[in-house]
Motif scaffolding. Sequence first.
Motif: not given
Lengths: 204, 254
Positions: A4-18
Amino acid sequence: MNNKNVSLSSVISDLINHLNQLPGIGPKTAERLAFHIIKSPENKILSLADSLIKSKQKLSFCNNCFIVTEINPCNICTDEMRDQKSICIVQDSIDAYAIESTNNYNGSYHILNGYISPINGIGPNELTISSLIKRIEKKPPTEIILATNPTIEGDATATYISNQIKSENIKISRLAVGIPFGGDLDYTDPKTLTQAFNSRQIIE
Amino acid sequence: MQKREYLNFEGITISSYEYGEFDKIFNILSPHKGIITAIIKRIRKTSNKNFDYIDVFQKMNFKASITDNFYIIYEAKSVETWFERPIKLTNLSSGNIIAELTINFNSINENNNYIYHLVSKCLKWISNDIFIFTLVYFQIKLLLAEGIFPEINICLNCNNKIQPGDYLLNLIESGIFCNKCSKKTKFSSLKLLEQEIRLLKHIKNTEYDNNLNINNIITKKVELNLYKKLSTYIKFYTNKELKSEKILFSSLNK
């Protein structure tokens, strides 16, 4: 990370991943934290970011005891009011902070930075045991307290260290294991209860 | 909505790691379902009437709830504990080798119950300070159970019976070649000495019970060399290094 992170902004995905890479933070908690950060006031988040950067820039490990410190050697190692002839050996800095919070111990520490765990490829050489031995040879203590966790690996670590530093002039002890304050005998498992019985103390 | 199931089972805790703030995940070897990976919540924080002391190398009766193949243990009672405190590094690393091999070979088949009892037996021997013999025994019985024990009775090339002597064990073909045929097998081979082949055959054909009483017919050096060679053979098949091995060898040297 889930799809589901695919549809999120890359900034948010990046934050979640970190955040997901931090110990104890799973994907769900990482998402919750990320959205909490996004919703928080900017000054709070800048302050958090500043703390993160400072912790990396200003903190290091003490050359003597390996505790996390701003100055080297650390305050504990240079404090003349403390009993430098007593060394309490713990797995991580966080354990030393837990013992410090009791205000009951006034000696020095030695941080192992982990515990022996063969299944994870962590042997004595991966810890600060050789530095401990050098430290003891340089300034022999009168007491060593082994305060590793009472798990199989914590116990193997304590046994290994006590075998390495055995000396007639050093009193070596291990933290007691037993019933916690406020605990119920009925709720205590047989192994802990047996240990508590074996370590019982005479009332003076 | 996934249906929740409940399962009561006996198992041996073979490895664990911390999860989240208070939880632990255990790999539990069971007699019928192979390795079950299960979470025990809040085990690092509180004592609970439903749980005896739980750590690795314990045989326990577990009660678990299962949702979508995810196991949550809600009760664990001790059946047998092998490693009494204080624990030596040699005992821990030997036990960890058993755990790593069990995890690397984990497959659910008709031999699960046999492997379960084999692990139980070998952990007991290790707790009695019998290290390398136990590990060699475990390697051989595991290879037999998994069907990849090498052919050591006849030459892989000419089918002639192998006479006592030193031979080359071919890793790819999984067997030995007689001296006449050995020129054809120079690649990926290990030299097995006569005494090592004797020990291989002896353990292959012998099932020791829980109370191991081995005669000193085999020297420690033969046991250790055979262990190392079988370890290379196993690595060839699993393509996995055993992390505990280096620590075991360093503890044996001390």
